[in-house]
Every structure is written in C-alpha cells, then in structure tokens.
Design a protein around this motif. Structure first.
Motif: not given
Length: 1589
Positions: A909-923, A947-961
């Motif tokens: 799921a982490l590989s297919i979901l956009p970055s702003d929708q991965v929170s429930p997967v982390f939960c 999960a770390w790779r997903v997180l680092t890809s968001l470093s420039n997206t403030q609202q989702t990071f």
C-alpha cells in the motif's frame, strides 16, 4: 626623432613623388606607414608650394592611404589587431596631412563624403572602423562655411554611432573610435559642428534611458573641453551646464551606473562644471523638468565658497563610495549630513539644492555589492527625519517608492545588530516603521493619498520575501489614521495580500496579513468604498492565519465597521443601494443571495463550489453579529439570538427542507452545507474569552435544531445511489465533513442515544457494508456503481473515525462481524476496475477528466479508506489471530487474517498510495510490528526501510510531512518495538538506531524533526515507567544515545536561517498584540525544545528508583565521554562555535543530573575527571567549578581536591584559577568534618599559590585567601593566630601594591560578583541559572539562552515535579554580561583573543579613553611602583610589524617607560606580538593613536611640556652620544621602511640619530628604540644619583 628621420629622407631626394612612391610600395607595415606620416607632416610644416606636391599628396591619399584604411592595401595584411590599429592610426594622421597639402579642389570634403557613405551603408561591417578613421582624419580640415551641411551630417552619424544607435550589432571598435577620436576631432571644427553634436544628443525627440547613460557620458567626456569651456576659450560650443538633460545624465551616471568607468566620467563632468562655474564667476541656473522646485544646478558668485564646499564634499563622498569598504566609507558619512545642512535654507525651509543630488549618493550605496554598505545607506536614509525636518519634494517620494523599496526587498538587511537580543526586532525594521510614520505625517494632505497608493502598488509589483513584506506591512500599519485610500488602495492591499500567500513561513505570513488588515482599517476612507468591496478584501485573508474571531484584530475590525456603518459608499443602482444601506441589510441580503442556487449552475452534474464565497458569507455574518453585540450596553442573549436567527433564517429554512424535500437543487444543498461548515469553523472563539462566547453556543444550538433534517439528507444521498458522477465524490466528502461536525456538536451538548445523528450513523454503517458487498454479476462495472462503492468505503471510514470519538455510536461493540466479514471478502489494496467506456456516464467522465480527479486518485482514496477501516478494527475490535503464513483457513477468504500478510499488504500500500494518504497504513503498522518483531524481524526491518523512504520523499511537502512524521515515529519508536528490539539486539535494533541518527541528521536541514522523535520517546518512556514494575525504564536505557544527542542537540544556523528564527521569535514575543499568535498555535519546532524536552524528562525521573538511577548514571558517563571526544577533536576552538556549544550543553546536562548522583557513582568517575585541567571557554569553566563545589558535600572527595594542587605548575597553567575559585566556596557545606583542618589546608594552598610568577594566579590566590581568612576569623581559629601577621600583610599589600593601573582594576573587579560574592552554588541552583543566567553572563550566544518560560510553555512533558523550577535569585539575574567574566591566562581559544574581562591592560583609543587626569594618575602610580622619576612616552604608531611592537612593549616595560603608544590596540592579540612581549602588555599602559591622529597628539603633548624627539637621520639631527634627554621626553619612532614622514618631521623638536660605523646605514626599529630608551633611562638614573654623565 621623427623630424630627424624626415629630414634625412628629404636630404636623400628632393622629389616628393619619388619618396612617396618608395614608401607606398611593398608591404604596408606599421613602420612604413608611420614613416610616411613623418614625411607628410614635415612637408605640411614647411608649407605646400605651387609645384607637384599637392598633386602627389592627392595621389598618395586616394591611391594608397584610403585603400589602406578600407582594408584593401597594396601590400600584405598587417596581421594582428594591435598592428592593424597602429597602421590605421598612422594612415589617418597621414591622410590629414595629405588633405591639407592637396589645396583646391578640397580633398577633405570628397574623402569625408565617401567615408560617410561607407559608414551609413554598413556600420556593422569591419569597414566602419576605417570610415571612422577617415572622418577623424579629414574632419578638422572641413570648412565650417562651405562644408557646413556635411559637418552636420558627419556629426549626427558620429553621435549615432557612439551611442550605439544600431543596437547590439554595431561594431564596438567603431563606437569607441567615434567617441574617442571622431567626436573630439569634430569639436575642433568650431561652433557649427559642436551644435550639431549637441543637437544630436539633447534634441527634444532624442530618446533617453538607462542604457544610453554610459554612451552619453562617454561622448560628453570626449567633448568636455568644448561643452564646458574655460574662460576665454575659442570656438566654445553650447554651454552644457544650462541643459537639464546634461545634469540628469550626470546624476544617472553617479547613482545608477554599473561600471566604475561610467561613474568616473560622471564625476569628472561634475567636477569640471563646478570648476568652470567658479572660474567664470557668472550667476546662472538650470531649472528642473517642469520648472518647479529647486534648480538642478545653479551658481552664485556671492555664495561661491559655500558652493565649492558643498560640491567638494559631494565629490569626496562619491569617490569614497567607490572603495566599497564600510570601514573606509563610514567616517565620511557625517559629511552627508553636512550636505543636507547646506541643501536646506534655514530662512524659508526650502531646498537650495535639488534633492536628486542627495538621492544619487543613496542610490550608489543601495546598489553596492557590499550588503553591509547597502544596509548602512538604508539606515542612514531612514534616520534623516529623526534629526532634520526636510521640506517636501516629489523627487523624495519617488525615491522612496523606487530605489529605497527596491533596497528594502533584500532580506539580509533586517538582521539584528551585534549584541542585540534575539526577538527584540530588526533595527532596520523598527527604523522603517518610525520613518514611514514621520514621513507620511509630514506629507501635505493632497499628496498623502497618492503616495500611499503608489507605495502599495510598488509592493504589488514584485514577489517579496517573508521578512521584508512583514516589516513593510508593519510600518504601514503604524501610519497614523487618515482617510487616504479609496477603491484603488483597497484593491492594491488585496493584491499585496495575495503576494504574501507565496511565503512558506506560516507565522510571518499570518502576521503580514494582520498588519495589512490594520493598514486598511487605518487608511481606507469608508466613504469611497462599498461594503461589497470591503467584504471582497476580507475574503483575501486566511481565517486560520490572521482573521480569527475573538482576537484583538477581530474586535478592531468590528469597531471600524460599526463606526463607519452609515458612511460606506452606496452603489449607483437604487435597488442595490437599499441592500447596502447598513451592515445588517447587506449581510442579510448576502445570505439570501448565497443560499439561492445560481442559474448558471447545473443540476446533478455540476461541480461543488470552491468554498470561498461560503467563507466570505460566514465571516460577514459573524462580524455583523458581533457588531450588533457591541451596540448593546450589556450582554443580551435574546438580542444576539434574534440577530443571529435573522441572518441565518434563509440558511436554516433551507436546511430544514433537506430531509423532506427531495427536489431541492443539488447546488443549493452544496452551498448551504458549505456555509454551515464555514460558520462553525469561523465561529470558534480564539483567545481568553472562549468560555464566555454566547454567539458560538447559540449558533451550535441553531445548527443542532436542523441536525435531524441534515442527517436524513446525508443518509439519503449516501445510501440511495444518488452519487453517480466523479463530481459527486466531492459532495460525498462535503457530506461526511458535515456529519463529523454534527457528531462533534452532539458530543459537546452531551451524547443522547435518541439523537438523530446516533440513528443515522448506524444506518450509514449498515448501508455502506451492504453496498460494498454487492457484486456486479460478471458485468463490467459502470461509473455510477464504482462511484457508489468509493462513497460507501469513504462513509464507512468516517464512521470508524466517529466511533473512536464516541464508542456508543457502535451499537454492537462486541460484534464487529459485519465489518470484519466485509474486509475479509475484499482483498487488501483492492484496485477498483475502471468503468466501462461504453457507459454514457463513463464517457462523460473521460471528457471531464481535465477538471476532475483522475481515476488513479479515486482508487487511491478507496484504498486509503480500506486501511482506515482496518486500522479501526485492529485497534478496537479484532485481536489478530497469531497465525503464521503457512496456516490455511477453510474456506480461505481473499484476505488471510495473519499479521505477516497484513504487514506485507501494508508495504504494498505504501508503494501505491500518494504521500498524503499513508497515515492509516502507518497506524496499522504500529499495531502489527510489535507482534511480528520476534517472529518476522526481516519483514519488520523492511517495513522500517520502506516507511523511511516514503517519509524522506515528503520532506518538501509541509502539509503532509509532519502528520506522516508523527505516524512514522509512533510505529517505529513504539515502546513495545523498542523493548523487543533491544532485547533481541538483532537487525531491527541497529536499524532503529540508524534511523534515529538519520532523523537527527535531517533535523540539521529541517528544523523540528528531532523534536517530534524526542517528545514521543520521552512521553512513552514516562508512561511506561508509570505502568511498569517500580517504574522501570525497560527500553529507555538501551536508547540512552537518543537522550545524549537530545541534551547536546543544536546546530549553528546559516545567516538566513538565523534571520528567519529571529523574526519568528520577534513575532511570538508580541503575544496577543499580533493576532497571528492567537490564531495559530506554536509548533515548538525550535532546536531548543529538543533540549527542553530531554531535560524535563530527566528531571521527572526518580533518583531513588533503581532503574531510573541506573539510567541517569549511564547517561552521565556517556555525557563525559562525549565531552572528552569533543575536546580531543579540537584542542582549541572558537567562542560560540559548535564545539563550544556542545561542551556547554554537556555540562549543563551534567549539572542538572548532579543532585541524583550518590557518592559511590561519583567515586567511580571522579578519578577520570580531567575536565578541570583542560583549556575551556569561560562558560564551561563556571559549570565545572560549580560541579566541583557541589562534590564537597561528600567529605571523602576533599583529599582528591587537595591533590589537584599538587601537580606541576605546567599542567595547572590553564586550570589553577578554576581550583582557586572553588577554594573560595569551602564554607558552603556545614557538614564537613574537621572544618578547621580543611580551612587551614585552604590557607596553606592560597599562600603557596600567592607566590606564583603569573599575575592572574596570584590575584585569584589572594582573593581565595581573603575569603578563607574571613571564615577563619569568624570561627575564631586560634591555631591560625601565628599566620595572622603574614596573611594580613599579604592582603594589605594586595590592596596597596596592586593599586596601580590594571592590577587595581582587576583586584576590584573580580571579587565583586559571581564566584566571590553574588553567586551561591546552593541557593542559585535552578534551571534558570543553568540554562539562562550563566550562559547570558558568560558571553554565550543568545541562541543558547533558554528562558524558564520556554520550559513552562513546553507542555508535552509535565513540569509539576522534579527539582526546583524557581527563578534565579534577583541579585544574580540583575547582573550584566561582562561584570564578572573570568579568563585564565593561557586558556584562550585559538581565535578568541583576550576578552575584555581578561587579566590584561584595558586599552582605550586616544581621545576616547580615560580622562587625562586618570591617565596621568596611572602614569604616576606606575612610576612610583617602579621607583623611577622619569616620564618617557614611546610612540610607535608608525611601526607595522607585530614582532617589532612586541619587542618594544617588552623593552618599555623593562626600562619603566610611562606609556607605549601604538597605532592599533588589536596588535596585542597577535601571536607574534605575544611571543615577543611575554605578557609585558599586562603591566605597561598602552594607548592607541592612529597614524593620522599623530599631529594633534604631538601638539597636545608638547603643550603638556614634553619634548618631541624623533629617531631619524636628517641634516640637522643630533648624535645620541651627545644628546641630553629632558625628563619629560616623547620618543617618536618611524616606519620600518619609510621612517618618519615629512609632515611629522615638522612637528619634532629635535631629531636624534645613532652613530654607526658599518656599511648598512640603518638599524631595526626595535633595536633603535631600545637603544634610545636605554640611553634615556641611563641618563635619568645618573641624574637622580648625582653622578656625572
């Protein structure tokens, strides 16, 4: 030589034709053509006779020289460009001679016509250069009368070429030749040619712009002698001084030219114009454009001296600015103030000089490459009105709106000044605010409106950085209220607001919006704007950042609306005017019009509105309600309710019909529900009065009265297949948001089982499950079917989230079977099949794909909602069956309920979901990983990595990071995960630690990342400690490295990062005065909060708990190890460098932990405690001293302390003062056994070190002796009576003998505050002293000061227990930095140099130091101490080399000189100086006199009775052997290379030279000075003993 060569040629042959023919044959070399030039000029000087010479000259010109100039010579090509240029120049000079020798018919005119045709035909061709050479050669030969038209055409062509009229394609060499050779040549042709050139430059139709300034100045400089003629000059042309175009060009060159040569030409023209005006002596003026205001340039013979002084200072300033070095320019800036004094008439207060001249100076400073100079120029300009009252000038206003605002756009200018506290505000920003207030207040009323409008329009003309736009907005908001802006101004303000939205810094963006709104309230004329225009402006503000209800800004806006309600401009249409007759009527109509469905909006397929109109309507409704509330004297709930219902009746009526009327247009329902949401969000009161808000309570009651209808409507829309298009997915989102708000409101009012929302939630859950279980019976799905599935899954996900808020919503809490069975039938990460393309609805979807979300986004939302539901089940309903992957379930559903497979699906799921929708997967992963870490460690490690790779890809997206970072930290650093990984010590343990260090590394780039990790771990460890057996920290001890890094965390920021943090702190310090602070909660992402979190966590641990105690001791050992590693990494380090800060934080943490340590632990580490012997900065030394003092509560450690004094002095060189400072506090512990013996030992140690050769050590030893002896006397220690005489004598001698110069000051300064008086190690032990008071007082950078308020505001960790959190005692807090800062000799860092508080001589520049009386007293004290009666001043200001100065300092100190004068006191910090001086500067008074100050200094000393003696070899110098030194002698030493300059030789009373016998007739300046100093000393000694000299 040229004439001789020509004579030799003529002597060989008298036939010119033969000579010309010989020279014109063969290769056209530079030497051959120059020889031809020599010959022709000789014949021209001799005069052309009637013979064959004219014909021969014509033949040479036309047959040889002209083809040669055109590049078609008979010989070979000259080759290199330099050779070609030499040939052309010689050929041109020869051609001029030929034209003069040819006679009639005139050859010059014919050649000029032909060259002019060539030039006009092809200026871009290489022949242009040759044509210019021909014209420059024959131009002076043209006749002004007969060839007048030709001269004019040549002049016009020359100016056009020099100005680059043909654009960038013109030949640069030809342009340079035209300006450098052709135009000066034409200037010799008389007035007609000059007038033609002048007309081509300044004719009315000639364009003018910045790109023409450089060429025009080049042309004007070439013709300066003709256009600015001296008295009596012949053929003078037009007077350029009387032309405004000339002066504007000069000003543009002075202020705006980019290249130095252009600026130099402008200064030359200005200087020449002033000189010519002074010589001519005639009065004249050159008026500015338009004829108003002062003249651009004028001259009056009566004010000649003042004018010359003004322009002399002006040119000096402009020349100095070319240096671009602030230390050179700053001394000249006071002359700029003088220019303003000259420029304004004291009689009538008007401008005497045009202010544009002053603006040129500022323009030059603003456009400097040196930003320090730019800042200095901006500040100087902003300070003009602080001390001057300058008359109004339009040029001044244009300059403010133009160059000044351009300069203000540079963010770096707003940095704080050295020594200024963090958060105190930018000095430039505060000066800008004061300047704008003063300037606008002084503007005439008819000008004020236009100026402010242009100011705002300038702000809209560019994208501003966050800091400049903030301070510009703040300055505007401070302008005194005036009705200056109308509709255009309001629109400009709205455009500025939109410009601020690109700013990434949210707090700064919000503050700027607040100030812009205040600007509108202060400056907008309500009579010129309508309510609809005001509301449109308010819609540009972001409610969540600036315009929050309940803030002071909201109240100010309400007051403004109330005060101007009757004055707003009415629309032209009569019906509309009635609707805007008052705020109440306007808002009532606004709600009615909004709820109506616009005709242009379609039905089912229309898009959902964007919500901006709903936000505007909600804001205006609440403003109108609060305005009406202000009209009532007291709070009247009934009145408020009536007003609110009056406004919302159309909305409430519409909402009540939703549940029963199925024919309500969909757009109308969308708009009504949006308005409902915006009202609820905007109504929430921010501020201290949130509990008293009756409007919010009334609104919630009104909304709840419609909850039944709205709930039924939402139920129908979501469950009856009414959602069929892609646009309906946005409606689904809107419905679910409204449902969530209704649930929240019901929870606030008190949950009731019979509430409509309760029933609807249950029905929604069942209907959604039913829809999702339906199959397509083998048919391809339609768009409507798939949309319904997506909506049902989204609804089910929202229901699960609602149940988390109120478990009673789940009617079957113990029977989650329906939801479980549903998810079991759906494969995790199920991809919705794309709708059938043949379906009509699907085809419309593909047509609308450009305006609607794509199918991939829809599928991603569907998968996201699946994981929301699964997360809910994992948390609340379904304990996972611990099945392995090999187990088979019968029948096997698509989803096998094993943790491993679910975790594997989560990775997919982490590989297919956009970055702003991965929170429930982390939960879900947070629940799964602890159960799988033991059995499937590799899978868990893989989940960490993905999960770390997903997180680092968001470093420039403030609202989702940030939300994803928190979710990531919660599952990777879960307490159970940490404990399990630490127990196994496998790959997971080391991967977690690796991720921890990666997070710390990321924090250096993205502030706040480490804060999230530290806060989470500390809170979870505290919770675990409270639950575990005896409060055990099961996992924290294995991850103490995290606390170690947290205690010492903090980076040295770049300048731009530091500026941003300073400005944010400044805004935060404004508190409620800035509404942005109230609306937005502080994120607590500053680096200091990492340390605060760690320290508060450590303070909450219980030292009596075994587990806690072991954790603290382990951390302390690691802190000591880190300090040692940092010390070994670099033995010497800069003050406030990263190494210094890390060591400082280490000892702060150790000092915080120290009360928890017992004597057994201390006994284990104290033998390895070597920090006291190391070179440390002052702040670190204080912490170490403090800890050593605290160890004395254990008497067994006293012997170890006495042993520290037994080491050799070499080892103790850098630390003995530390131990002597500790010695002064032996009396703080009352439980020391055998206290008398301890005090006796302390007296012995102090007396022993009081005999040290080092002054600092002796000083600290005597101070320790003084304190210990006072304690002994208080205890009446009889066994020390034998020492009384010795000790009293030593202390008395310290008071008297050390009473000279520096020693006296140090003796009085050091025992005052800190360790010898004010500071008390036990009573001052608190967090404020450790983290704020001591760092502040010891010179630590402001970023290291952590106030107690920051500890209190950090609420993630409670602070109600632990060690004292009280403030420092008042005496310590009131100390100022520098009152007591100590520094041991030899322990200064490599780049630190002696501090002001070091035990060295305090040095003051001459004229700015001690009064003469004090200096004379110091000299007398020194003379008395040395037993000398002489008074010798050695002046070495001209000496450059530090080695010579160091040797002279040592010699002067040894032989008792009164004072040594040097050119710069910073020389004492030089290592070479210190190596030669061997601390002599600590005993010898030093004085600073700059070389340029020597003349005045020598005259002052001569007036005081000194004989000024120079060491120099002159014609009248005296022999040293024969010279008798007066008692009051001043010895002036010369420079190493140049000796004593001539201007100072005239100041000498006598020159003395040293007799020499060798060949080298000079000595080193130190040796020479030493010889004379010794001779002076010898003579004085003999004189006082009475011996013959």
């Amino acid at each position: 030589m040229e004439r001789v060569l020509a004579e030799v040629l003529l002597a060989q042959s008298r036939d010119p034709r033969a000579l010309f023919g010989a020279l014109c044959r063969g290769e056209a070399s530079a030497e051959r053509v120059e020889t031809l030039r020599f010959l022709l000029q000789r014949l021209e000087d001799a005069g052309a006779g009637p013979g064959a010479l004219p014909e021969a000259a014509r033949e040479v010109a036309t047959g040889y020289l002209v083809p040669l100039l055109r590049g078609r010579p008979g010989g070979a090509d000259p080759g290199l460009p330099s050779q070609r240029r030499r040939v052309l120049r010689a050929a041109g000079a020869a051609l001029r001679s030929c034209a003069r020798l040819a006679g009639d018919p005139p050859l010059a005119a014919a050649l000029a016509e032909e060259a002019l045709r060539d030039l006009l035909a092809g200026r871009r061709a290489p022949g242009a250069e040759a044509a210019v050479e021909v014209l420059a050669a024959v131009g002076p030969c043209l006749r002004p009368g007969e060839d007048g038209p030709l001269l004019e055409r040549v002049a016009q062509a020359a100016v056009a070429l020099a100005m680059g009229a043909d654009g960038p394609g013109s030949a640069e060499d030809a342009e340079a030749l035209a300006a450098a050779r052709l135009l000066p040549a034409l200037g010799q042709c008389g007035g007609a040619a000059l007038r033609a050139v002048w007309g081509a430059l300044v004719a009315p139709g000639v364009p003018w712009g910045p790109d023409r300034v450089g060429p025009e100045l080049q042309v004007l400089s070439a013709l300066a002698e003709k256009l600015l003629p001296e008295p009596g000059a012949r053929d003078a042309g037009p007077d350029a001084r009387r032309c405004g175009r000339f002066w504007r060009t000069v000003q543009a060159g002075l202020g705006s030219a980019e290249d130095a040569l252009t600026r130099k030409r402008a200064r030359y023209l200005l200087q020449r114009a002033v000189e010519v005006s002074a010589e001519l002596g005639a009065d004249y003026t050159c008026d500015a454009h338009g004829g108003t205001g002062p003249s651009l340039f004028w001259w009056s013979e009566k004010k000649k001296d003042e004018l010359l002084k003004f322009w002399e200072n002006y040119v000096l300033i402009m020349e100095t600015l070319e240096g671009n070095q602030i230390h050179v320019i700053k001394p000249v800036l006071p002359k700029l103030n003088t220019l303003f004094e000259y420029a304004v008439s004291e009689e009538n207060g008007c401008w005497l000089f045009h202010p544009s001249w002053h603006m040129c100076v500022y323009k030059r400073m603003f456009e400097s490459e040196n930003k320090i100079l730019t800042k200095e120029g901006v500040i100087h300009f902003l300070e003009l009105y602080e001390s001057k009252c300058l008359p109004f000038s339009p040029d001044f206003s244009e300059f403010i709106i133009g160059p000044l605002m351009d300069a203000l756009s540079e963010s770096s200018l707003y940095s704080r000044s050295p020594g200024q506290l963090v958060g105190s505000g930018s000095p430039l920003g505060l000066k800008l605010q004061k300047f704008l207030v003063t300037y606008v207040s002084l503007l005439p009323e008819e000008i004020k409106s236009g100026f402010l409008l242009k100011f705002l329009q300038k702000m809209t003309s560019r994208h501003w950085c966050a800091v400049p736009v903030l301070f510009l907005s703040r300055a505007l908001a401070s302008v005194p209220p005036c009705q200056a802006l109308g509709v255009e101004g309001l629109l400009a303000l709205r455009d500025v607001l939109r410009r601020t939205m690109v700013t990434h810094q949210i707090l700064l963006r919000g503050a700027a919006q607040c100030y812009l709104l205040q600007t509108a309230l202060r400056l907008v004329d309500a009579e010129k704007v309508s309510l609809s225009e005001v509301s449109a402006f308010l819609a540009s503000l972001r409610q969540e950042e600036a315009l929050g209800r309940g803030t002071a800004l909201w109240s100010e806006l309400c007051d403004w609306l109330r005060g101007n309600e009757r004055y707003f401009r009415q629309p032209a249409h009569g019906s509309q005017a009635l609707l805007e007759a008052s705020l109440t009527a306007y808002v009532k109509n606004l709600v009615q019009e909004y709820v109506k469905s616009p005709a242009w909006e379609a039905g089912e397929g229309s898009l959902v509105p964007d919500g901006l109109e709903a936000q505007l309507t909600a804001t205006m409704v609440l403003l109108a309600v609060d305005v009406e509330g202000q009209k009532a004297q007291y709070s009247e709930t009934r009145r408020t309710q009536n007003v609110l219902r009056m406004f919302l009746d159309p909305l409430l009526d519409a909402l009540m019909k939703f549940g029963t009327n199925v024919y309500v247009p969909v757009p109308r329902t969308d708009r009504a529900l949006q308005l409902l949401l915006k009202l609820l969000h905007t109504c929430s009161l921010r501020g201290s009065r949130a509990q008293e808000d009756e409007v919010s309570a009334l609104l919630q009651n009104l909304v709840l009265s419609t909850s039944g209808s709205v709930s039924e409507f939402i139920l129908r829309r979501l469950t009856t297949n009414e959602l069929r298009s892609v646009a309906d997915l946005d409606r689904c989102h809107l419905y679910l948001l409204v449902l969530t708000e209704l649930i929240h409101l019901q929870l606030k009012q008190g949950w009731k089982t019979g509430a409509p929302v309760y029933r609807v939630v249950s029905l929604l859950k069942n209907a959604s499950i039913r829809h999702l279980q339906e199959t397509d019976s083998g048919q391809e799905p339609t768009l409507a079917r798939q949309i319904q599935r997506v909506a049902s899954m989204a609804t089910l996900a929202r229901v699960c989230e609602a149940v988390d808020l109120q478990p009673a919503l789940w009617q079957e809490p113990l029977d989650p079977a329906p939801l479980e069975r549903l998810l079991s039938t759906l494969p995790l990460n199920q991809m919705l099949q794309r709708p059938c393309a043949d379906d009509p609805e699907s085809s419309s979807f593909f047509e609308e794909s450009s305006s609607c979300p794509g199918w991939g986004r829809i599928v991603a939302q569907y998968v996201h909602d699946q994981w929301v539901c699964l997360s809910f089940l994992l948390r609340r309903c379904h304990p996972l069956v611990p099945a392995t992957e090999g187990d088979q379930l019968e029948p096997a559903p698509p989803t096998v309920w094993t943790p491993a497979l679910i975790l594997r699906a989560a990775l997919d799921a982490l590989s297919i979901l956009p970055s702003d929708q991965v929170s429930p997967v982390f939960c879900c992963m947070k629940i799964l990983v602890p159960q799988l870490l033991t059995s499937s460690e590799l899978l868990c490690v893989e989940s960490f990595d993905v999960a770390w790779r997903v997180l680092t890809s968001l470093s420039n997206t403030q609202q989702t990071f940030w939300p994803n970072l928190r979710a990531f930290v919660q599952f990777v650093f879960d307490d159970a995960v940490l404990a399990t990984a630490a127990k196994a010590k496998g790959q997971a343990y080391f991967r977690i630690k690796e991720i921890m260090y990666k997070i710390i590394e990321m924090s250096a780039i993205k502030t706040g990342v480490f804060n999230t990790l530290t806060s989470h771990c500390c809170r979870s460890w505290l919770a675990s400690a409270s639950r575990g057996p005896q409060g055990a920290l099961l996992s924290a001890r294995h991850y103490s490295d995290l606390l170690l890094e947290a205690c010492t965390f903090g980076t040295v920021f770049r300048r731009d990062q530091r500026l941003m943090q300073d400005v944010q702190t400044f805004i935060e310090n404004l508190g409620h005065d800035c509404a942005a602070n109230v609306v937005m909660e502080s994120t607590k992402r500053e680096d200091c909060y990492v340390r605060i979190c760690a320290i508060k966590f450590l303070c909450l641990l219980d030292g009596s708990n075994t587990s806690h105690k072991a954790f603290l001791e382990d951390l302390a050992v690691k802190l000591l190890d880190k300090d040692e590693r940092v010390s070994q990494a670099r033995a010497r380090y800069y003050a406030n460098s990263l190494q210094h800060r890390v060591k400082n934080r280490v000892w702060q943490a150790l000092l915080t932990l120290f009360p928890r340590f017992d004597q057994n632990f201390l006994n284990g580490i104290i033998d390895n405690f070597q920090a006291g012997f190391a070179n440390n900065q002052a702040s670190i030394k204080y912490f170490i001293e403090w800890i050593i003092i605290l160890t004395h509560k254990f008497p067994q450690f006293l012997q170890k302390f006495w042993d520290c004094f037994s080491y050799g002095e070499e080892k103790l060189k850098a630390s003995i003062c530390t131990f002597l400072s500790v010695l002064s506090h032996l009396d703080i512990n009352s439980n020391v056994p055998e206290k008398r013996r301890v005090l006796k030992q302390a007296l012995l140690v102090a007396l022993q070190w009081g005999l040290s050769h080092n002054f600092s050590i002796r000083l600290y030893a005597l101070l320790a002796l003084k304190k210990v002896w006072a304690v002994c006397k208080a205890l009446c220690m009889e066994d020390c009576d034998a020492w009384t005489a010795l000790i009293e004598c030593s202390l008395s001698q310290a008071e008297s003998v050390h009473g000279a110069g520096n020693a006296k000051k140090n003796w009085q300064r050091i025992p005052g505050p800190l360790f010898f008086a004010t500071f008390h190690p036990l009573q001052d032990y608190c967090l404020e002293t450790i983290f704020h008071t001591l760092p502040r007082l010891s010179g630590g950078v402001e970023e290291e000061w952590i106030t107690l308020s920051r500890f209190s505001s950090f609420t993630d960790i409670p602070s109600d227990t632990g060690p004292p959190w009280c403030l420092s005692r008042t005496p310590l807090r009131e100390l100022n930095p520098g009152d007591w800062s100590q520094q041991d000799t030899g322990c200064v860092g490599e780049a630190d140099g002696p501090s002001e508080q070091a035990d060295v001589q305090k040095k003051d520049p001459w004229g700015h130091g001690l009064p003469d009386a004090d200096l004379e007293l110091a000299l007398q004290d020194r003379a008395a101490r040395l037993g000398s009666t002489g008074s010798l001043i050695v002046v070495a200001s001209l000496v450059d080399k530090p080695t010579n100065l160091g040797g002279l300092c040592r010699t002067c100190e040894v032989f008792g000189a009164s004072v040594l004068v040097v050119g710069n006191l910073h020389c004492v910090r030089d290592k070479q100086f210190q190596h030669l001086s061997v601390s002599a500067e600590q005993w010898l008074p030093l004085e600073e006199v700059k070389p340029h100050q020597l003349t005045g200094y020598l005259q002052q000393k001569r007036a005081a009775g000194y004989t000024v003696i120079g060491v120099e070899q002159t014609a009248h110098s005296s022999d040293l052997v024969q010279f008798s030194f007066p008692e009051k002698s001043l010895l002036l030493l010369g420079n190493e290379r140049e000796g004593i300059p001539a201007n100072l030789l005239r100041q000498l009373d006598v020159c003395v030279e040293i007799p020499q016998q060798g060949v080298i007739r000079s000595l080193n300046v130190h040796v020479s000075g030493a010889l004379l100093i010794w001779e002076y000393t010898r003579q004085q000694l003999l004189r006082h003993t009475g011996a013959p000299q």
